[in-house]
Design an enzyme around this catalytic site. Sequence first.
Site, PDB file in Angstrom:
ATOM      1  N   PHE A 115     149.762  18.813 113.316  1.00  0.00           N
ATOM      2  CA  PHE A 115     149.390  18.914 114.734  1.00  0.00           C
ATOM      3  C   PHE A 115     147.910  18.561 114.799  1.00  0.00           C
ATOM      4  O   PHE A 115     147.062  19.319 114.312  1.00  0.00           O
ATOM      5  CB  PHE A 115     149.624  20.366 115.176  1.00  0.00           C
ATOM      6  N   GLY A 123     136.237  21.047 119.165  1.00  0.00           N
ATOM      7  CA  GLY A 123     137.049  22.105 118.548  1.00  0.00           C
ATOM      8  C   GLY A 123     137.551  23.049 119.633  1.00  0.00           C
ATOM      9  O   GLY A 123     138.602  22.816 120.240  1.00  0.00           O
ATOM     10  N   TRP A 149     139.959  18.994 110.371  1.00  0.00           N
ATOM     11  CA  TRP A 149     140.557  20.321 110.166  1.00  0.00           C
ATOM     12  C   TRP A 149     142.041  20.310 110.529  1.00  0.00           C
ATOM     13  O   TRP A 149     142.519  21.240 111.172  1.00  0.00           O
ATOM     14  CB  TRP A 149     139.868  21.416 111.003  1.00  0.00           C
ATOM     15  N   ILE A 150     142.744  19.247 110.135  1.00  0.00           N
ATOM     16  CA  ILE A 150     144.156  19.149 110.487  1.00  0.00           C
ATOM     17  C   ILE A 150     145.003  19.640 109.307  1.00  0.00           C
ATOM     18  O   ILE A 150     145.022  19.009 108.236  1.00  0.00           O
ATOM     19  CB  ILE A 150     144.535  17.683 110.863  1.00  0.00           C
ATOM     20  N   GLN A 269     139.299  63.661 102.660  1.00  0.00           N
ATOM     21  CA  GLN A 269     139.673  63.540 104.071  1.00  0.00           C
ATOM     22  C   GLN A 269     139.217  62.217 104.673  1.00  0.00           C
ATOM     23  O   GLN A 269     139.918  61.613 105.492  1.00  0.00           O
ATOM     24  CB  GLN A 269     139.102  64.708 104.874  1.00  0.00           C
ATOM     25  N   GLN A 327     137.557  47.911 100.514  1.00  0.00           N
ATOM     26  CA  GLN A 327     136.609  49.012 100.303  1.00  0.00           C
ATOM     27  C   GLN A 327     137.283  50.166  99.552  1.00  0.00           C
ATOM     28  O   GLN A 327     136.717  50.717  98.611  1.00  0.00           O
ATOM     29  CB  GLN A 327     136.080  49.490 101.670  1.00  0.00           C
ATOM     30  N   GLY A 330     137.874  49.444  95.853  1.00  0.00           N
ATOM     31  CA  GLY A 330     136.729  49.250  94.968  1.00  0.00           C
ATOM     32  C   GLY A 330     136.741  47.887  94.301  1.00  0.00           C
ATOM     33  O   GLY A 330     137.380  46.946  94.792  1.00  0.00           O
ATOM     34  N   GLU A 354     143.498  27.860 116.363  1.00  0.00           N
ATOM     35  CA  GLU A 354     144.331  28.040 117.574  1.00  0.00           C
ATOM     36  C   GLU A 354     143.588  28.869 118.630  1.00  0.00           C
ATOM     37  O   GLU A 354     144.183  29.694 119.314  1.00  0.00           O
ATOM     38  CB  GLU A 354     145.695  28.641 117.207  1.00  0.00           C
ATOM     39  N   GLU A 358     136.595  34.377 120.703  1.00  0.00           N
ATOM     40  CA  GLU A 358     135.816  34.263 121.952  1.00  0.00           C
ATOM     41  C   GLU A 358     136.575  33.433 122.986  1.00  0.00           C
ATOM     42  O   GLU A 358     136.507  33.704 124.185  1.00  0.00           O
ATOM     43  CB  GLU A 358     134.458  33.603 121.673  1.00  0.00           C
TER      44      GLU A 358
HETATM   45  C1  LIG Z   1     142.305  26.886 108.239  1.00  0.00           C
HETATM   46  C2  LIG Z   1     142.215  26.070 109.492  1.00  0.00           C
HETATM   47  C3  LIG Z   1     143.299  25.312 109.897  1.00  0.00           C
HETATM   48  C4  LIG Z   1     143.230  24.519 111.061  1.00  0.00           C
HETATM   49  N1  LIG Z   1     144.301  23.743 111.400  1.00  0.00           N
HETATM   50  C5  LIG Z   1     144.218  22.938 112.502  1.00  0.00           C
HETATM   51  C6  LIG Z   1     145.306  22.072 112.851  1.00  0.00           C
HETATM   52  O1  LIG Z   1     146.349  22.054 112.182  1.00  0.00           O
HETATM   53  N2  LIG Z   1     145.180  21.261 113.920  1.00  0.00           N
HETATM   54  C7  LIG Z   1     144.061  21.253 114.681  1.00  0.00           C
HETATM   55  O2  LIG Z   1     144.006  20.495 115.653  1.00  0.00           O
HETATM   56  N3  LIG Z   1     142.996  22.047 114.385  1.00  0.00           N
HETATM   57  C8  LIG Z   1     143.056  22.897 113.305  1.00  0.00           C
HETATM   58  N4  LIG Z   1     141.993  23.701 112.960  1.00  0.00           N
HETATM   59  C9  LIG Z   1     140.766  23.606 113.744  1.00  0.00           C
HETATM   60  C10 LIG Z   1     140.591  24.785 114.674  1.00  0.00           C
HETATM   61  O3  LIG Z   1     141.531  24.749 115.717  1.00  0.00           O
HETATM   62  C11 LIG Z   1     139.134  24.764 115.172  1.00  0.00           C
HETATM   63  O4  LIG Z   1     138.342  25.126 114.049  1.00  0.00           O
HETATM   64  C12 LIG Z   1     138.909  25.736 116.316  1.00  0.00           C
HETATM   65  O5  LIG Z   1     139.499  25.261 117.506  1.00  0.00           O
HETATM   66  C13 LIG Z   1     137.409  25.954 116.585  1.00  0.00           C
HETATM   67  O6  LIG Z   1     136.735  24.748 116.668  1.00  0.00           O
HETATM   68  P1  LIG Z   1     135.413  24.492 115.779  1.00  0.00           P
HETATM   69  O7  LIG Z   1     135.707  24.901 114.390  1.00  0.00           O
HETATM   70  O8  LIG Z   1     134.952  23.114 116.044  1.00  0.00           O
HETATM   71  O9  LIG Z   1     134.343  25.531 116.344  1.00  0.00           O
HETATM   72  P2  LIG Z   1     133.455  25.380 117.661  1.00  0.00           P
HETATM   73  O10 LIG Z   1     134.265  24.908 118.810  1.00  0.00           O
HETATM   74  O11 LIG Z   1     132.236  24.622 117.304  1.00  0.00           O
HETATM   75  O12 LIG Z   1     133.083  26.901 117.914  1.00  0.00           O
HETATM   76  C14 LIG Z   1     132.279  27.627 116.976  1.00  0.00           C
HETATM   77  C15 LIG Z   1     132.146  29.047 117.473  1.00  0.00           C
HETATM   78  O13 LIG Z   1     131.486  29.050 118.753  1.00  0.00           O
HETATM   79  C16 LIG Z   1     131.934  30.128 119.526  1.00  0.00           C
HETATM   80  N5  LIG Z   1     132.554  29.631 120.756  1.00  0.00           N
HETATM   81  C17 LIG Z   1     133.215  28.471 120.940  1.00  0.00           C
HETATM   82  N6  LIG Z   1     133.664  28.374 122.198  1.00  0.00           N
HETATM   83  C18 LIG Z   1     133.302  29.490 122.848  1.00  0.00           C
HETATM   84  C19 LIG Z   1     133.491  29.991 124.164  1.00  0.00           C
HETATM   85  N7  LIG Z   1     134.194  29.292 125.068  1.00  0.00           N
HETATM   86  N8  LIG Z   1     132.956  31.197 124.473  1.00  0.00           N
HETATM   87  C20 LIG Z   1     132.271  31.904 123.543  1.00  0.00           C
HETATM   88  N9  LIG Z   1     132.074  31.487 122.266  1.00  0.00           N
HETATM   89  C21 LIG Z   1     132.587  30.314 121.914  1.00  0.00           C
HETATM   90  C22 LIG Z   1     133.015  30.857 118.661  1.00  0.00           C
HETATM   91  O14 LIG Z   1     132.393  31.881 117.925  1.00  0.00           O
HETATM   92  C23 LIG Z   1     133.480  29.766 117.745  1.00  0.00           C
HETATM   93  O15 LIG Z   1     134.073  30.261 116.545  1.00  0.00           O
HETATM   94  C24 LIG Z   1     142.040  24.515 111.825  1.00  0.00           C
HETATM   95  C25 LIG Z   1     140.950  25.299 111.415  1.00  0.00           C
HETATM   96  C26 LIG Z   1     141.030  26.067 110.270  1.00  0.00           C
HETATM   97  C27 LIG Z   1     139.843  26.901 109.872  1.00  0.00           C
END
Ligand SMILES: Cc1cc2nc3c(=O)[nH]c(=O)nc-3n(C[C@H](O)[C@H](O)[C@H](O)COP(=O)(O)OP(=O)(O)OC[C@H]3O[C@@H](n4cnc5c(N)ncnc54)[C@H](O)[C@@H]3O)c2cc1C
Length: 375
Positions: A115, A123, A149-150, A269, A327, A330, A354, A358
């Site tokens: 996907f 992102g 990151w796909i 406890q 934690q 240990g 997904e 935030e």
């Molecule tokens: C293991 C893994 C698998 C993945 N698999 C897929 C996949 O199969 N297909 C796919 O399309 N993508 C995939 N992704 C990508 C994933 O969907 C994106 O990493 C995610 O949408 C966040 O985008 P970014 O990493 O560019 O972070 P950014 O958009 O740059 O955001 C960074 C941080 O900014 C903050 N932020 C962002 N927007 C807001 C907001 N509106 N309000 C407040 N704070 C905010 C949050 O803390 C966020 O974590 C995957 C990621 C990982 C880690």
Amino acid sequence: MPAFSLEPSHTARCAELRALAEERLRPLAEKGEPGQVNRPLVAELGRLGLLERLFTAGALDLCLMRESLAYACTEAETALALQGLGAHPVHAHGTPAQRERWLPAVGEGTAVAAFALSEPGAGSDAAALSLSARPDGPSRWRLTGEKCWISNAPEADFCTVFARTTPGAGARGVTAFLVPADRPGLTGTALDMLSPHPIGALAFDAVPVSADDVLGEVDRGFRVAMGTLNLFRPSVGAFALGMAQAALDATLAHTSRRDAFGGKLRDLQSVAHTVAEMALRTDAARLMVYAAATAYDEGAPDVPKRAAMAKLLATETAQYVVDTAVQLHGARALQRGHLLEHLYREVRAPRIYEGASEVQRGIIAKELYAHLEVP
Ligand SMILES: Cc1cc2nc3c(=O)[nH]c(=O)nc-3n(C[C@H](O)[C@H](O)[C@H](O)COP(=O)(O)OP(=O)(O)OC[C@H]3O[C@@H](n4cnc5c(N)ncnc54)[C@H](O)[C@@H]3O)c2cc1C
């Protein structure tokens, strides 16, 4: 069925899935190459009939599958979920020809799906995606740009790719395309993550696509993406719950065995209250995940809000539970190969993908205000 209790048949199915994961899937997962698609594992998921269920079962069943598999084998859980994420758009929006070509193979575990929504520059703000679909004759386009990151890339046999057909139109100018991996101009590279996971970047150099490859309607692809995420978000929560439960059970066993201060750790406890808190939060999150999935299956109007709440609460809870389990164990929990060392790495990403936590809060607030009637 009430959202707050499972039928005995569901509970029995979960126990059966945990046992299958332990006996049939874990041995295959252990033989896999870290960071690469484990095709024997995917094929076994197919033989067990679990991949077909992705298309026949509802959201609650999907959650129960993910939770049960995650408890015993996170690699199997992830392989199952990625087949579902990549192929759901084909199942929900594909033409008869697209469905016939790909869905039986996905169900058998002989074709691997991906996907592809995220890009280096888009992102969380997925509507800003820029991979361009430029017209190339009637009902033909060329895809140019990058995806990042796909999961399952670059090894997947086909990808659901979201591309911009109308520049400057935001979410309204995106189209979903089914792109087979052997299309000319499509290349990819693997990415090395904290928790080994088949994942990579894709480069599109004028990749040809036509109307036969469109999933749904031109310029309406964002709906395909959001519909898929509404189904999968509660189930990301279920994945997190399976990990939380595994961490909690390991902690109950460990604190009952470990000698300390003339008794067992559980006699302290503060330890007993901590495991109570872990169980309390896990069960609360579980209720929310099951309720969100049930709402999806019943076609309730508040699915986006519930899906966001479930994913947010369950993934944050799992992070707390796994960290607390480390934690209470240990040093041994941090030794390479320990269940908790594995879960500690696995539990981090679901709070980001997904829709980061935030972003889920943003969805919840938007839905709350959208339904507010200000006198
Ligand atoms: C293991 C893994 C698998 C993945 N698999 C897929 C996949 O199969 N297909 C796919 O399309 N993508 C995939 N992704 C990508 C994933 O969907 C994106 O990493 C995610 O949408 C966040 O985008 P970014 O990493 O560019 O972070 P950014 O958009 O740059 O955001 C960074 C941080 O900014 C903050 N932020 C962002 N927007 C807001 C907001 N509106 N309000 C407040 N704070 C905010 C949050 O803390 C966020 O974590 C995957 C990621 C990982 C880690």
